[in-house]
Design a protein around this motif. Structure first.
Motif, short mmCIF file in Angstrom:
data_model
loop_
_atom_site.label_atom_id
_atom_site.label_comp_id
_atom_site.label_asym_id
_atom_site.label_seq_id
_atom_site.Cartn_x
_atom_site.Cartn_y
_atom_site.Cartn_z
N ARG A 135 -4.72 4.75 8.08
CA ARG A 135 -3.87 5.56 7.21
C ARG A 135 -3.65 6.90 7.91
O ARG A 135 -4.60 7.57 8.29
CB ARG A 135 -4.53 5.73 5.84
CG ARG A 135 -3.68 6.44 4.81
CD ARG A 135 -4.30 6.34 3.42
NE ARG A 135 -5.66 6.85 3.38
CZ ARG A 135 -5.99 8.14 3.27
NH1 ARG A 135 -5.04 9.06 3.16
NH2 ARG A 135 -7.26 8.51 3.24
N GLN A 171 0.82 -1.21 0.00
CA GLN A 171 0.00 0.00 0.00
C GLN A 171 0.85 1.26 0.00
O GLN A 171 0.47 2.29 -0.58
CB GLN A 171 -0.93 0.01 1.22
CG GLN A 171 -1.99 -1.08 1.20
CD GLN A 171 -2.84 -1.03 -0.05
OE1 GLN A 171 -3.51 -0.04 -0.33
NE2 GLN A 171 -2.80 -2.10 -0.84
N ASN A 172 1.99 1.20 0.63
CA ASN A 172 2.88 2.36 0.71
C ASN A 172 3.40 2.77 -0.66
O ASN A 172 3.87 3.90 -0.84
CB ASN A 172 4.05 2.07 1.66
CG ASN A 172 4.73 3.33 2.15
OD1 ASN A 172 4.15 4.42 2.14
ND2 ASN A 172 5.97 3.21 2.56
N ALA A 204 -4.01 4.42 -1.02
CA ALA A 204 -3.81 3.31 -0.10
C ALA A 204 -5.09 3.04 0.70
O ALA A 204 -5.93 3.92 0.89
CB ALA A 204 -2.66 3.61 0.86
#
Length: 340
Positions: free
Chosen positions: A171, A110-111, A116
């Protein structure tokens, strides 16, 4: 950018904080650990925090502040967080290395993405160390596993299944953008942390692994029954803040999320009612009526549904029988769910 920022609130935690920090370091080099020394004066927590930073200067930061309580320590950790994701780990708890290896694999992917996942969820485990017992709290009957999804795919939460601070990884930018701030000098703010941001969450990922190990059993813990009765005013404050922060149903975009949040608020009202009835004084009874009056004034429709719910109907019968029913229900839940 670091993949994951951990905030570790520490208040006179020298006896157990090392185990917590060691479990976080096992997650890899692409994390940051923000040790927030919340005005510790009774042991060498400040020195331990500085020593950890000296040993791992690229990963660990020690932040010292005047005592502001757990919520302010989380605020400080979030203010210093630079990772793509943010997680709070209390200093007497720890993370499972194998479970976190799976979680970190997903977070690293996701980074690398522009959009994300907003919320990543894992299981948590009540570790009653003194008794050698543990209870796993999972969500495999609630969430699709191993892929991103939205609230429209969420199933039915059981009576004991709530998202706690232990089970969530947000997040970081989502929390920054919504301006999340927890109140100072107040216990039980973890309820705000796992309630107020949810309407801002659009995408979710669940991994059915036992990620967070929640130590329980110390006499001074905030969930200890006698401690909770002594801090009932803080429980009431948190509940009022939750009532004010999210207007149900209008402030919630998805019906299934709305139902979950209403059930969570119902649970909070039930806890307030039961502990006030345990205290069993005229002042406590006035406070019980006041918190229900507050909900009624702020949101009459939600008040009616929650007041009539199975969780709260017996608890609030205006008789000694009602008081006994509520406390008996609480004792049964303790044995089933082993929460304190």
């Amino acid at each position: 950018m670091k993949t994951l920022s951990f905030a570790v609130p520490c208040y006179n935690s020298a006896a157990y904080m090392d185990k917590c920090i060691e479990s976080l370091l096992a997650c890899g080099d692409d994390i940051e650990i923000i040790i927030v020394d919340d005005g510790s004066t009774k042991d060498d927590t400040p020195a331990k925090a500085d020593e950890w930073e000296r040993r791992y200067p690229d990963i660990i930061r020690a932040v010292h502040q005047e005592n502001g309580g757990h919520g302010q320590a989380v605020n400080t950790g979030l203010a210093h967080a630079t990772g793509r994701y943010f997680k709070v780990v209390d200093s007497d708890d720890w993370l499972d290395e194998r479970a976190m290896a799976e979680i970190m694999t997903y977070l690293r992917r996701q980074n690398e993405l522009e959009d994300a996942t907003d919320l990543v969820i894992g299981n948590y485990v009540y570790e009653k160390v003194a008794e050698g017992a543990r209870t796993v709290m999972h969500y495999r009957n609630v969430f699709p596993e191993g892929r991103e999804f939205g609230w429209d795919e969420v199933g039915h939460f059981g009576q004991s299944q709530y998202l706690l601070m232990h089970s969530v990884i947000y997040r970081t930018e989502l929390l920054h953008e919504m301006g999340l701030q927890l109140p100072k000098h107040t216990f039980y703010v973890d309820n705000i942390f796992v309630y107020v941001p949810l309407p801002h969450v659009k995408t979710i990922y669940y991994r059915d692994v036992d990620m967070y190990r929640y130590f329980i059993g110390r006499e001074d813990q905030s969930v200890n029954e006698s401690v909770m009765m002594g801090r009932i005013d803080q429980q009431l404050r948190v509940t009022r803040l939750m009532i004010d922060a999210v207007q149900l149903p209008g402030g919630v975009p998805e019906k299934r999320l709305e139902r979950y949040m209403e059930n969570y608020l119902s649970m909070m009202m039930c806890i307030c009612s039961i502990f006030l009835r345990m205290i069993d004084t005229d002042e406590a009874e006035d406070k019980r009526e006041a918190i229900w009056g507050y909900l009624k004034a702020q949101n009459p429709d939600v008040y009616r549904r929650i007041r009539r719910s199975a969780l709260n109907m017996g608890t609030n019968l205006p008789t000694e029988l009602g008081r006994k029913i509520g406390i008996t229900g609480y004792r049964m839940a303790q044995k089933i769910f082993k929460f304190n």
